[in-house]
Design a protein around this motif. Structure first.
Motif, short mmCIF file in Angstrom:
data_model
loop_
_atom_site.label_atom_id
_atom_site.label_comp_id
_atom_site.label_asym_id
_atom_site.label_seq_id
_atom_site.Cartn_x
_atom_site.Cartn_y
_atom_site.Cartn_z
N TRP A 1 59.73 46.65 93.11
CA TRP A 1 59.26 45.80 94.20
C TRP A 1 57.84 46.18 94.65
O TRP A 1 57.21 45.42 95.38
CB TRP A 1 60.23 45.84 95.38
N LEU A 2 57.36 47.32 94.21
CA LEU A 2 55.97 47.68 94.51
C LEU A 2 55.00 47.17 93.45
O LEU A 2 53.78 47.31 93.60
CB LEU A 2 55.82 49.20 94.65
N ASP B 1 55.99 44.07 91.43
CA ASP B 1 56.30 42.67 91.15
C ASP B 1 56.56 41.99 92.49
O ASP B 1 57.52 42.31 93.17
CB ASP B 1 57.54 42.56 90.25
N VAL C 1 60.19 40.78 93.33
CA VAL C 1 61.37 41.66 93.31
C VAL C 1 61.66 42.13 94.73
O VAL C 1 60.76 42.50 95.48
CB VAL C 1 61.14 42.86 92.37
N LYS D 1 50.15 39.63 93.33
CA LYS D 1 50.11 40.82 92.48
C LYS D 1 48.81 41.60 92.70
O LYS D 1 48.82 42.83 92.82
CB LYS D 1 50.25 40.39 91.02
N MET E 1 48.96 43.26 96.07
CA MET E 1 49.94 44.35 95.97
C MET E 1 49.31 45.59 95.33
O MET E 1 49.50 46.71 95.79
CB MET E 1 51.07 43.80 95.10
N GLU E 2 48.56 45.37 94.27
CA GLU E 2 47.95 46.51 93.59
C GLU E 2 46.80 47.09 94.40
O GLU E 2 46.54 48.29 94.35
CB GLU E 2 47.52 46.14 92.17
N ASN F 1 48.69 49.23 96.76
CA ASN F 1 49.11 50.44 96.04
C ASN F 1 47.95 51.42 95.87
O ASN F 1 48.12 52.63 95.95
CB ASN F 1 49.66 50.09 94.65
N ARG G 1 54.25 45.31 104.26
CA ARG G 1 54.52 44.68 102.97
C ARG G 1 55.79 43.85 103.07
O ARG G 1 56.36 43.69 104.14
CB ARG G 1 54.60 45.77 101.89
N ARG G 2 56.21 43.32 101.94
CA ARG G 2 57.34 42.40 101.92
C ARG G 2 58.65 43.13 102.28
O ARG G 2 58.87 44.26 101.84
CB ARG G 2 57.44 41.79 100.51
#
Lengths: 562, 562
Positions: free
Chosen positions: A301-302, A304, A307, B439, B442-443, B446, B542-543
């Motif tokens: 989930w981190l 995608d 997810v 995506k 998200m990255e 990260n 985040r989600r």
């Protein structure tokens, strides 16, 4: 200057074969008539005893040995490479072969183990096969399209060709898996039979009269012949479960959002009414659990965005094992299964009905409850689900064929005839309708608590994954038994049960078909042709019940002796 | 025979007022000039001391008393009914008033407590207000459409009129909540200002020059004036967070699939690229946590097919509290916040920038890390997100207006001009693009682990929920600060920080707008008009990080003294 599609396809086909070392090539390929079943002793005849031992060990036991240094990754990898090479020659099940990279990767795992005295991850040294939707560096992804050869998903010059890797590929590498081949799919992915203009038709190893299923048909054939211990397929209408069922394997269709689809090639990408999901096929439930747990340990989930943050839940498994172990069957302390022998649209063939009965009897004899499943209309669910396949009037698929000019195989030729392009408000209507149908089905399922002796809802529904044990070429005519699960986003596991027996699974001469579709299905079954084929059932659970359904499937497999 | 839309609207408007008991009617309504701020002592002047005590107690403390028998549900309910009746008269914030049913329900809760010596559920006796998308038996759902009066979502004779209840309404009843009113929305739901042809314009109680926000504007105004302790709104582009921010409240936009939307009325239902979500607004974080935990205790995933099986996760909260309590700030044992002062498209107004600075300073002084948020292009995200609002060329909205012939208010009139109806492949392109953008973001998130002193990713991003503390009528011109969160499906909580100070939050006379949109936004801010308005920030996680983000929001509220 440009090749004809025939030339491109032939060159690619030959390149795949050329990746097989000369010593693993079969000189005389037997015809189907000569060798219907290529599993068991037939395939073993080409392997050393040690190779047989390794390749007939399940994934869980393999990592038991590779993560403790008992087996070397390289030896394990070589054995599966060899057996997969034989499988491809007999069945046409591979799109990409990269044994050299696999052996190099296995060696580096062995070095790691030698140096650190511990495995690199929970899948250390485990060969894992991948459906040809996964992008793996240094090899192509054609998805069976001639027009995708030497491109990235049909496009040239993207900079991603042979470099980009799908999210799950990265995670598998981190976990220590060894990647060595990519498996065949039907062009479009939208078929229960696997055939395309590059590698031809993927045959069923147990009975080469029949398809290995689709769309993860290469996985089914390969694992069915033990050329891989475990592999990943995808499923939008049955594409994991159909090949699992047809090849005597376990296969799970997880709910959407459980495993990472990020960075994979797909058909009709962006259709988000019913999403394709990724999931494993393997020879045991333990294999499926192993790889799912491993992937979830990477917190997908981190990486995608689709997810959900749901780690592996041991407690969900334990609830099932304690119900199984309960001795309190009189008060309903056991499991409760719904049984659905027919959806009333197409009746399953005799061996499927026998398999369901065998499962029912085995569970009943263990004190579990069996509940007649009388669900809301499956026809209504399917009517909406099948629309989603046609939303874009086949434009995505047509454009993939247009790249090379290659023809569509009859199994998917319907896409070429589509003309109606759905507009936003029509799609919205389908979305609302599907949500309503999900709610109705959900409340039916909730209502079962009122009728079961357990006082709990039905734990899982036993039913067919397809009307037949497998399909004969060009006769895969009905997707209803798999697709209702996708439409409702349920968790489903296929469990192998038995084999077709020509003398037992006879055709009822007085059978009156429910309609034209049922007649076609009925007539396609023939005990002579099907003799020896695997027969499986599907166990359907509710949404996001992967741990629970694997525990149930493992138990059902045990009680039916698989 | 059929009424003009004006007659229908007037009758409905009068019926709402008529549901207010005579003794709670205000004879002389002050003009905005006479009484800009109707909160605090002004509203208290119409209430008894006891009513003030009850209505100025937060939801968590209320249930602390109602579930222990210290306060009677009836008395609590009557107090909030009274205050909500005043709120509606001063602000136009209610669509449905059902005080009699509420008092009857409160009495039955009191009887239950008297008989059993315990509460019926964790929300025993708690009044909860609902945005007018929830269906509640015995009352209508107009969603601000004149054409929906005396119908079920615009349709007659469905059998659902005034009978059908939304899933969450059923759950709230089981939990012991008392339902007593439904709150105003802008027709279409697609506006940051709440106005419709039935109840008119919903004013901001703290500064009636300004909007209460939208689309959950009635919730914002009502809770802002303490006419409700906690209520539920919905959010597809900011509709919970905007009214929360504009009214000095906490409000959470959970990720999709966390709370049940099942059975609610909606605009453009079936558009499933960006889904509307339901979530609470309240005066404290404890109130939001209380109702979310309570709803999750009902396992909504068994009654809403779109809710994920994710129970309340105490451990996620505890991780945050232990980081907060950590004394190891040198090694980065504390929290890490991203700060985004502008998205580079529209600059926030001076009070918003001051609020962000105050939050940053307060956190820094507690040893937490602040990280400059330099994310991927928000413009690219917004370009795709705003398309989703236009997929159906406004056809759903146009047909709702056509039912009565009523005109669209200028805030949403753009829908009448839409002509392009997206087709399936165009929607698919948007879906793919949004997934890619998710995506990339998200990255980026990260990647922050590489730069923070904590060595962990940024925990939350501090930024504006809107460019202004609130908007002046017909001047809500930019949704970018809220809608990026919906597009990425992130969890977000609004936290109140300060109030506008005319002498501090002055306009920079030399400001050079970034463009026409920024100029409009810039010119709409006026310290004189805005003086006294609430100023809030948004904390984005985040989600599916609801537990974590509530814990962070509670802490941030504490350090800024709210």
């Amino acid at each position: 200057m440009t090749n004809s599609w025939q030339d491109s396809a032939r060159q690619k086909r030959e390149a795949i074969l050329a990746a097989i070392p000369a010593e693993w090539r079969l000189k005389d390929l037997p015809s189907v008539e000569e060798q219907r079943d290529v599993t068991g002793d037939y395939i073993r005849g080409f392997l050393t005893e040690r190779e047989v031992e390794i390749t007939e060990t399940d994934a869980e036991k393999i990592v038991g040995k590779t993560t403790t240094g008992e087996w070397k990754a390289e030896e394990v990898t070589r054995a599966f490479c060899h057996r997969s090479a034989l499988a491809h020659q007999l069945l046409h099940c591979l799109h990409e072969i990269f044994y050299d990279a696999a052996i190099a990767s296995a060696r580096s795992l062995d070095s790691y183990y030698a140096e650190h005295g511990k495995p690199i991850g929970p899948l250390h040294g485990l060969p894992v096969s991948l459906k040809d939707q996964f992008h793996v560096r240094d090899v192509e992804t054609t998805m069976g399209y001639v027009g995708w050869i030497s491109t990235f998903e049909g496009k040239k010059g993207t900079g991603k060709e042979k470099v980009f890797e799908s999210e799950m590929v990265k995670e598998l590498r981190i976990l220590g898996a060894v990647l060595y081949c990519k498996t065949s799919v039907p062009h479009t992915l939208m078929s229960g039979e696997t055939t395309n203009n590059i590698i031809g038709y993927t045959l069923n190893p147990k009975n080469r009269n029949l398809t290995a299923g689709g769309s993860s048909g290469g996985e089914g054939a390969l694992i069915g012949l033990r050329g891989s211990p475990v592999g990943f397929g995808t499923d939008i209408g049955g594409s994991i479960r159909i090949p699992a069922a047809f090849n005597g394997l376990y296969g799970i269709r997880p709910s959407t959002g459980r495993l990472p689809y990020e960075g994979m090639a797909n058909s009709m990408d962006g259709q988000n009414t019913i999403l394709s999901v990724v999931g494993p096929l393997g020879t045991t439930v333990g294999s499926l659990r192993l790889v799912i747990r491993a992937i979830l340990s990477q917190k997908p989930w981190l990486h995608d965005p689709l997810v959900h943050d749901i780690p592996w839940r041991d407690s969900h498994e334990q609830q099932i094992t304690s119900l199984i172990d309960s001795t309190d069957s009189s008060k309903g302390g056991k499991l409760c299964f719904g049984v659905m022998r027919t959806d009333g649209i197409v009746h399953p063939s005799p061996p499927i009905l026998r398999a369901i009965d065998e499962v029912v009897e085995a569970l009943r004899s263990q004190g579990h409850e069996i509940f007649e499943w009388n669900p809301p209309s499956h026809q209504a669910i399917l009517d909406e689900a099948f629309k989603t396949w046609e939303f874009d009037a086949g434009s995505d698929i047509k454009s993939a064929f247009a790249l090379s000019g290659e023809p569509m195989h009859p199994q998917v030729a319907g896409f070429s005839e589509l003309e109606k392009h759905y507009k936003a408000s029509e799609i919205a209507t389908v979305n609302v309708r599907l949500r309503e149908l999900k709610k109705v089905y959900m409340e039916y399922w909730n209502s079962t608590a009122k009728f079961t002796k357990t006082g709990r809802c039905v734990d899982a529904v036993i039913g067919p994954a397809a009307p037949w044990p497998a399909a004969r070429p060009e006769k895969y005519s009905y997707y209803g038994y798999s697709t209702w699960v996708n439409a409702l986003d349920y968790t489903s596991v296929v469990v192998p049960v038995t084999e077709v027996k020509r003398d037992v699974d006879v055709v009822d001469a007085n059978y009156v078909p429910l309609g034209e579709r049922d007649r076609k299905s009925h007539e396609s079954y023939d005990p002579e042709i099907y003799d020896g084929a695997h027969v499986s059932v599907q166990l359907v659970g509710r949404r996001l019940e992967e741990e629970k359904m694997l525990a149930i499937a493992e138990y059902v497999g045990k009680v039916v002796g698989k």
